[in-house]
Motif scaffolding. Structure first.
Motif, PDB file in Angstrom:
ATOM      1  N   LEU A  64       0.823  -1.195   0.000  1.00 29.21           N
ATOM      2  CA  LEU A  64       0.000   0.000   0.000  1.00 29.21           C
ATOM      3  C   LEU A  64       0.866   1.258   0.000  1.00 29.21           C
ATOM      4  CD1 LEU A  64      -2.828   1.282   0.198  1.00 29.21           C
ATOM      5  CD2 LEU A  64      -2.538   1.235   2.680  1.00 29.21           C
ATOM      6  N   LEU A  65       1.901   1.277   0.818  1.00 29.44           N
ATOM      7  CA  LEU A  65       2.798   2.426   0.862  1.00 29.44           C
ATOM      8  C   LEU A  65       3.556   2.586  -0.458  1.00 29.44           C
ATOM      9  CD1 LEU A  65       4.193   2.233   4.488  1.00 29.44           C
ATOM     10  CD2 LEU A  65       2.538   3.858   3.563  1.00 29.44           C
ATOM     11  N   GLY A  66       3.877   1.477  -1.117  1.00 28.52           N
ATOM     12  CA  GLY A  66       4.514   1.544  -2.430  1.00 28.52           C
ATOM     13  C   GLY A  66       3.612   2.186  -3.468  1.00 28.52           C
ATOM     14  N   VAL A  67       2.329   1.829  -3.452  1.00 28.75           N
ATOM     15  CA  VAL A  67       1.370   2.427  -4.384  1.00 28.75           C
ATOM     16  C   VAL A  67       1.223   3.917  -4.104  1.00 28.75           C
ATOM     17  CG1 VAL A  67      -1.079   2.449  -5.047  1.00 28.75           C
ATOM     18  CG2 VAL A  67       0.143   0.280  -4.827  1.00 28.75           C
ATOM     19  N   VAL A  68       1.153   4.280  -2.821  1.00 31.35           N
ATOM     20  CA  VAL A  68       1.071   5.698  -2.451  1.00 31.35           C
ATOM     21  C   VAL A  68       2.311   6.446  -2.949  1.00 31.35           C
ATOM     22  CG1 VAL A  68       1.086   7.301  -0.499  1.00 31.35           C
ATOM     23  CG2 VAL A  68      -0.467   5.347  -0.498  1.00 31.35           C
ATOM     24  N   ALA A  69       3.486   5.838  -2.814  1.00 29.74           N
ATOM     25  CA  ALA A  69       4.725   6.476  -3.275  1.00 29.74           C
ATOM     26  C   ALA A  69       4.724   6.664  -4.792  1.00 29.74           C
ATOM     27  CB  ALA A  69       5.930   5.654  -2.838  1.00 29.74           C
ATOM     28  N   ILE A  70       4.188   5.687  -5.510  1.00 25.51           N
ATOM     29  CA  ILE A  70       4.125   5.799  -6.970  1.00 25.51           C
ATOM     30  C   ILE A  70       3.204   6.953  -7.373  1.00 25.51           C
ATOM     31  CG2 ILE A  70       3.281   4.652  -9.058  1.00 25.51           C
ATOM     32  CD1 ILE A  70       4.352   2.021  -7.813  1.00 25.51           C
ATOM     33  N   PHE A  71       2.023   7.032  -6.765  1.00 21.77           N
ATOM     34  CA  PHE A  71       1.119   8.135  -7.073  1.00 21.77           C
ATOM     35  C   PHE A  71       1.750   9.476  -6.706  1.00 21.77           C
ATOM     36  CE2 PHE A  71      -2.474   4.992  -6.903  1.00 21.77           C
ATOM     37  CZ  PHE A  71      -2.803   5.124  -8.233  1.00 21.77           C
ATOM     38  N   TYR A  72       2.419   9.533  -5.571  1.00 24.91           N
ATOM     39  CA  TYR A  72       3.076  10.773  -5.157  1.00 24.91           C
ATOM     40  C   TYR A  72       4.157  11.178  -6.148  1.00 24.91           C
ATOM     41  CZ  TYR A  72       5.689  14.182  -2.508  1.00 24.91           C
ATOM     42  OH  TYR A  72       6.349  15.313  -2.124  1.00 24.91           O
ATOM     43  N   SER A  73       4.907  10.199  -6.663  1.00 17.79           N
ATOM     44  CA  SER A  73       5.958  10.539  -7.628  1.00 17.79           C
ATOM     45  C   SER A  73       5.364  11.076  -8.925  1.00 17.79           C
ATOM     46  CB  SER A  73       6.847   9.328  -7.902  1.00 17.79           C
ATOM     47  OG  SER A  73       6.131   8.331  -8.604  1.00 17.79           O
ATOM     48  N   ILE A  75       2.542  12.779  -9.185  1.00 15.55           N
ATOM     49  CA  ILE A  75       2.092  14.138  -8.877  1.00 15.55           C
ATOM     50  C   ILE A  75       3.294  15.068  -8.764  1.00 15.55           C
ATOM     51  CG2 ILE A  75       0.985  15.555  -7.112  1.00 15.55           C
ATOM     52  CD1 ILE A  75      -0.828  13.100  -6.561  1.00 15.55           C
ATOM     53  N   SER A  76       4.340  14.618  -8.102  1.00 16.60           N
ATOM     54  CA  SER A  76       5.531  15.440  -7.900  1.00 16.60           C
ATOM     55  C   SER A  76       6.240  15.720  -9.220  1.00 16.60           C
ATOM     56  CB  SER A  76       6.486  14.730  -6.941  1.00 16.60           C
ATOM     57  OG  SER A  76       7.683  15.424  -6.807  1.00 16.60           O
ATOM     58  N   ASN A  77       6.344  14.721 -10.076  1.00 16.19           N
ATOM     59  CA  ASN A  77       7.031  14.904 -11.361  1.00 16.19           C
ATOM     60  C   ASN A  77       6.255  15.811 -12.299  1.00 16.19           C
ATOM     61  OD1 ASN A  77       9.206  13.366 -10.613  1.00 16.19           O
ATOM     62  ND2 ASN A  77       8.393  11.481 -11.489  1.00 16.19           N
ATOM     63  N   ASP A  78       4.942  15.858 -12.163  1.00 18.90           N
ATOM     64  CA  ASP A  78       4.149  16.768 -12.978  1.00 18.90           C
ATOM     65  C   ASP A  78       4.547  18.210 -12.675  1.00 18.90           C
ATOM     66  OD1 ASP A  78       2.027  17.564 -14.752  1.00 18.90           O
ATOM     67  OD2 ASP A  78       0.927  18.154 -12.939  1.00 18.90           O
ATOM     68  N   GLY A  79       4.699  18.536 -11.415  1.00 17.75           N
ATOM     69  CA  GLY A  79       5.138  19.878 -11.036  1.00 17.75           C
ATOM     70  C   GLY A  79       6.571  20.143 -11.465  1.00 17.75           C
TER      71      GLY A  79
END
Length: 126
Positions: A64-73, A75-79
């Motif tokens: 679950l934390l891995g999936v959250v990290a992937i989504f965060y990356s 979002i972060s890379n879009d910025g």
């Protein structure tokens, strides 16, 4: 002349009450979470397969934390792509300013050489 309005005592007490209530809910939630963890660990440690359950729970949490990290990356890379575009624009502007400064430096050198020649020609001994 401007007058500065002070908040009424009612507004101050309402703000303090909201902060106190928020802090109260935070502590109640923390205590409730600690009680749940205690009850779960108390009931489940007596099970024969407790380590297997704990291992499975840790694996699921890790996934679950891995999936959250992937989504965060994502979002972060879009910025970051937007900021890289603005960095590219700034780089172009710096190049333009550099060429302007280079032109000004050449003009100053030419002006200095011309002033030196004029000074030589205007000396009283010449």
């Amino acid at each position: 002349m401007q007058t500065i309005e002070k908040p009424s005592p009612y507004e101050q007490s309402t703000s303090n009450d909201c902060e106190r209530l928020q802090l109260h809910f935070y502590y109640c939630g923390l205590i409730a979470a600690m009680i749940v963890v205690f009850l779960i660990s108390d009931r489940w440690t007596g099970q024969a397969n407790f380590t297997a359950y704990l291992s499975n729970a840790a694996t699921m949490t890790s996934l679950l934390l891995g999936v959250v990290a992937i989504f965060y990356s994502f979002i972060s890379n879009d910025g970051m792509s937007r900021s890289l575009g603005s960095i590219h624009m700034v780089t172009d502007e710096v190049r333009q300013v550099r060429s302007d400064i280079k032109g000004f430096a050449q003009q100053i050198n030419t002006s200095t050489e011309t002033a030196t020649e004029n000074n030589k020609l205007n000396r009283p001994g010449n």
